[in-house]
Design a protein around this motif. Sequence first.
Motif, PDB file in Angstrom:
ATOM      1  N   LEU A   5       0.866  -1.404   0.048  1.00  0.00           N
ATOM      2  CA  LEU A   5      -0.046   0.034   0.023  1.00  0.00           C
ATOM      3  C   LEU A   5       0.857   1.182  -0.200  1.00  0.00           C
ATOM      4  O   LEU A   5       0.444   2.361  -0.705  1.00  0.00           O
ATOM      5  CB  LEU A   5      -0.904  -0.102   1.034  1.00  0.00           C
ATOM      6  N   PHE A   6       1.989   1.159   0.540  1.00  0.00           N
ATOM      7  CA  PHE A   6       2.738   2.513   1.084  1.00  0.00           C
ATOM      8  C   PHE A   6       3.657   2.720  -0.448  1.00  0.00           C
ATOM      9  O   PHE A   6       4.656   3.436  -0.159  1.00  0.00           O
ATOM     10  CB  PHE A   6       3.601   2.308   2.162  1.00  0.00           C
ATOM     11  N   ASP A   7       3.697   1.680  -1.486  1.00  0.00           N
ATOM     12  CA  ASP A   7       4.450   1.968  -2.679  1.00  0.00           C
ATOM     13  C   ASP A   7       3.756   3.098  -3.316  1.00  0.00           C
ATOM     14  O   ASP A   7       4.420   3.833  -4.049  1.00  0.00           O
ATOM     15  CB  ASP A   7       4.489   0.912  -3.484  1.00  0.00           C
ATOM     16  N   ASP A   8       2.532   3.532  -2.923  1.00  0.00           N
ATOM     17  CA  ASP A   8       1.666   4.493  -3.336  1.00  0.00           C
ATOM     18  C   ASP A   8       1.834   5.816  -2.527  1.00  0.00           C
ATOM     19  O   ASP A   8       1.534   5.654  -1.301  1.00  0.00           O
ATOM     20  CB  ASP A   8       0.329   4.327  -3.959  1.00  0.00           C
ATOM     21  N   ALA A   9       2.295   7.022  -2.922  1.00  0.00           N
ATOM     22  CA  ALA A   9       2.484   8.099  -1.877  1.00  0.00           C
ATOM     23  C   ALA A   9       0.972   8.638  -1.435  1.00  0.00           C
ATOM     24  O   ALA A   9       0.826   9.273  -0.453  1.00  0.00           O
ATOM     25  CB  ALA A   9       2.924   9.364  -2.553  1.00  0.00           C
ATOM     26  N   THR A  10       0.008   8.527  -2.158  1.00  0.00           N
ATOM     27  CA  THR A  10      -1.181   8.561  -1.941  1.00  0.00           C
ATOM     28  C   THR A  10      -2.175   7.748  -1.140  1.00  0.00           C
ATOM     29  O   THR A  10      -2.595   6.586  -1.831  1.00  0.00           O
ATOM     30  CB  THR A  10      -2.067   9.142  -3.093  1.00  0.00           C
ATOM     31  N   VAL A  11      -2.213   7.772   0.128  1.00  0.00           N
ATOM     32  CA  VAL A  11      -2.996   6.708   1.037  1.00  0.00           C
ATOM     33  C   VAL A  11      -4.291   7.651   1.501  1.00  0.00           C
ATOM     34  O   VAL A  11      -4.010   8.235   2.142  1.00  0.00           O
ATOM     35  CB  VAL A  11      -2.255   6.015   2.125  1.00  0.00           C
ATOM     36  N   THR A  12      -5.417   6.757   1.067  1.00  0.00           N
ATOM     37  CA  THR A  12      -6.510   7.318   1.689  1.00  0.00           C
ATOM     38  C   THR A  12      -7.285   6.491   2.762  1.00  0.00           C
ATOM     39  O   THR A  12      -6.922   5.385   2.827  1.00  0.00           O
ATOM     40  CB  THR A  12      -7.769   7.624   0.445  1.00  0.00           C
ATOM     41  N   PRO A  13      -8.058   7.144   3.644  1.00  0.00           N
ATOM     42  CA  PRO A  13      -8.539   6.195   4.724  1.00  0.00           C
ATOM     43  C   PRO A  13      -9.305   5.346   3.790  1.00  0.00           C
ATOM     44  O   PRO A  13      -9.396   4.135   4.492  1.00  0.00           O
ATOM     45  CB  PRO A  13      -9.868   7.380   5.337  1.00  0.00           C
ATOM     46  N   ALA A  14     -10.216   5.176   2.692  1.00  0.00           N
ATOM     47  CA  ALA A  14     -10.823   4.132   2.291  1.00  0.00           C
ATOM     48  C   ALA A  14      -9.791   3.099   1.808  1.00  0.00           C
ATOM     49  O   ALA A  14     -10.224   1.545   1.727  1.00  0.00           O
ATOM     50  CB  ALA A  14     -11.778   4.452   1.175  1.00  0.00           C
ATOM     51  N   SER A  15      -8.588   3.288   1.569  1.00  0.00           N
ATOM     52  CA  SER A  15      -7.547   2.285   1.353  1.00  0.00           C
ATOM     53  C   SER A  15      -7.289   1.393   2.211  1.00  0.00           C
ATOM     54  O   SER A  15      -6.467   0.447   1.801  1.00  0.00           O
ATOM     55  CB  SER A  15      -6.356   3.235   0.390  1.00  0.00           C
ATOM     56  N   LEU A  16      -7.400   1.745   3.228  1.00  0.00           N
ATOM     57  CA  LEU A  16      -7.075   0.967   4.515  1.00  0.00           C
ATOM     58  C   LEU A  16      -7.947  -0.243   4.745  1.00  0.00           C
ATOM     59  O   LEU A  16      -7.612  -1.159   5.537  1.00  0.00           O
ATOM     60  CB  LEU A  16      -6.900   1.734   5.913  1.00  0.00           C
ATOM     61  N   ALA A  17      -9.182  -0.312   4.224  1.00  0.00           N
ATOM     62  CA  ALA A  17     -10.314  -1.265   4.609  1.00  0.00           C
ATOM     63  C   ALA A  17      -9.551  -2.667   4.237  1.00  0.00           C
ATOM     64  O   ALA A  17     -10.082  -3.592   5.197  1.00  0.00           O
ATOM     65  CB  ALA A  17     -11.176  -0.896   3.581  1.00  0.00           C
ATOM     66  N   PRO A  18      -8.732  -2.924   3.436  1.00  0.00           N
ATOM     67  CA  PRO A  18      -8.544  -4.389   3.186  1.00  0.00           C
ATOM     68  C   PRO A  18      -7.612  -4.823   4.294  1.00  0.00           C
ATOM     69  O   PRO A  18      -7.241  -6.333   4.544  1.00  0.00           O
ATOM     70  CB  PRO A  18      -7.831  -4.432   1.830  1.00  0.00           C
ATOM     71  N   PHE A  19      -7.116  -4.010   5.110  1.00  0.00           N
ATOM     72  CA  PHE A  19      -6.082  -4.437   6.229  1.00  0.00           C
ATOM     73  C   PHE A  19      -6.883  -4.356   7.505  1.00  0.00           C
ATOM     74  O   PHE A  19      -6.190  -4.904   8.603  1.00  0.00           O
ATOM     75  CB  PHE A  19      -4.966  -3.332   6.240  1.00  0.00           C
ATOM     76  N   ILE A  20      -8.119  -3.934   7.632  1.00  0.00           N
ATOM     77  CA  ILE A  20      -8.899  -3.966   9.102  1.00  0.00           C
ATOM     78  C   ILE A  20      -9.697  -5.020   9.055  1.00  0.00           C
ATOM     79  O   ILE A  20     -10.332  -5.555   8.277  1.00  0.00           O
ATOM     80  CB  ILE A  20      -9.745  -2.643   8.991  1.00  0.00           C
ATOM     81  N   GLN A  21      -9.630  -5.561  10.330  1.00  0.00           N
ATOM     82  CA  GLN A  21     -10.496  -6.767  10.762  1.00  0.00           C
ATOM     83  C   GLN A  21     -11.614  -6.132  11.701  1.00  0.00           C
ATOM     84  O   GLN A  21     -11.414  -5.421  12.876  1.00  0.00           O
ATOM     85  CB  GLN A  21      -9.693  -7.743  11.480  1.00  0.00           C
ATOM     86  N   HIS A  22     -12.843  -5.987  11.219  1.00  0.00           N
ATOM     87  CA  HIS A  22     -13.827  -5.028  11.878  1.00  0.00           C
ATOM     88  C   HIS A  22     -14.258  -5.802  13.048  1.00  0.00           C
ATOM     89  O   HIS A  22     -14.963  -6.828  13.002  1.00  0.00           O
ATOM     90  CB  HIS A  22     -14.885  -5.006  10.789  1.00  0.00           C
TER      91      HIS A  22
END
Length: 234
Positions: A5-22
């Motif tokens: 994910l951090f290969d891209d300099a533009t990280v948005t809140p929505a882009s974190l979803a796949p890493f979150i266990q709800h």
Amino acid sequence: MTSALFDDATVTPASLAPFIQHTLIDVGITRDRMVAHAEEAVRYGFNAAMVPGSWVPEVAAVLRGTGVEVASALDFPTVGVTTSAGKAAEAESLVRAGAQQIDIGVQIGWLKSGMYDAFRDDIAGVVAAGVPVKVMLELPLLTPEEREVAVRLSIEAGAAYLKNASSGNVEVANPESVAYLVQRAPEGVKVKASGSIKSFDQAVSLLKAGAVLLGTSAGVDIVTDQVDAQTTSY
């Protein structure tokens, strides 16, 4: 090691979803609330819905075919009170009911008593159920020497993930604890961060430190950038 994910300099809140266990683990949860929780996990694209074992069948039915996994926890939130045989049997039961990942509390008292074989075998009994197991190590409760032993025994037992703590009651997730585990995890073993993860900035700092999963009850607030969320400590 950091996420791609951090290969891209533009990280948005929505882009974190796949890493979150709800996560929703609390007293008195109704069926409607649990179903809504599972539906939120699908709507926002979270990695998994983390739910109590008693609700795994219902959540599995909602999530079937969505790509969002069903996760549950054993020996939690009161850690280290279940027998090894009981923990192993419950793990098998949860997998039959649809659980695809299991987080487990460990026997800290056994570790501190030098009962290393029992500590390792307690974890291995859950690993035998056949799904990825995440070991909640409760790092702040351990001496530096005990931390090293706990990590080694967890890896020997077949843990798929090392986890800094069970909740924010033990430790607020931080990059230092994540980095400690990442540095000791061999290839194939990953790190999950947990404990009062409540903001986008905190989540990003943990992923940059090397965590690949984040356990939090504030997932919706994080991915929608609602930084003033009132949440539990998980």
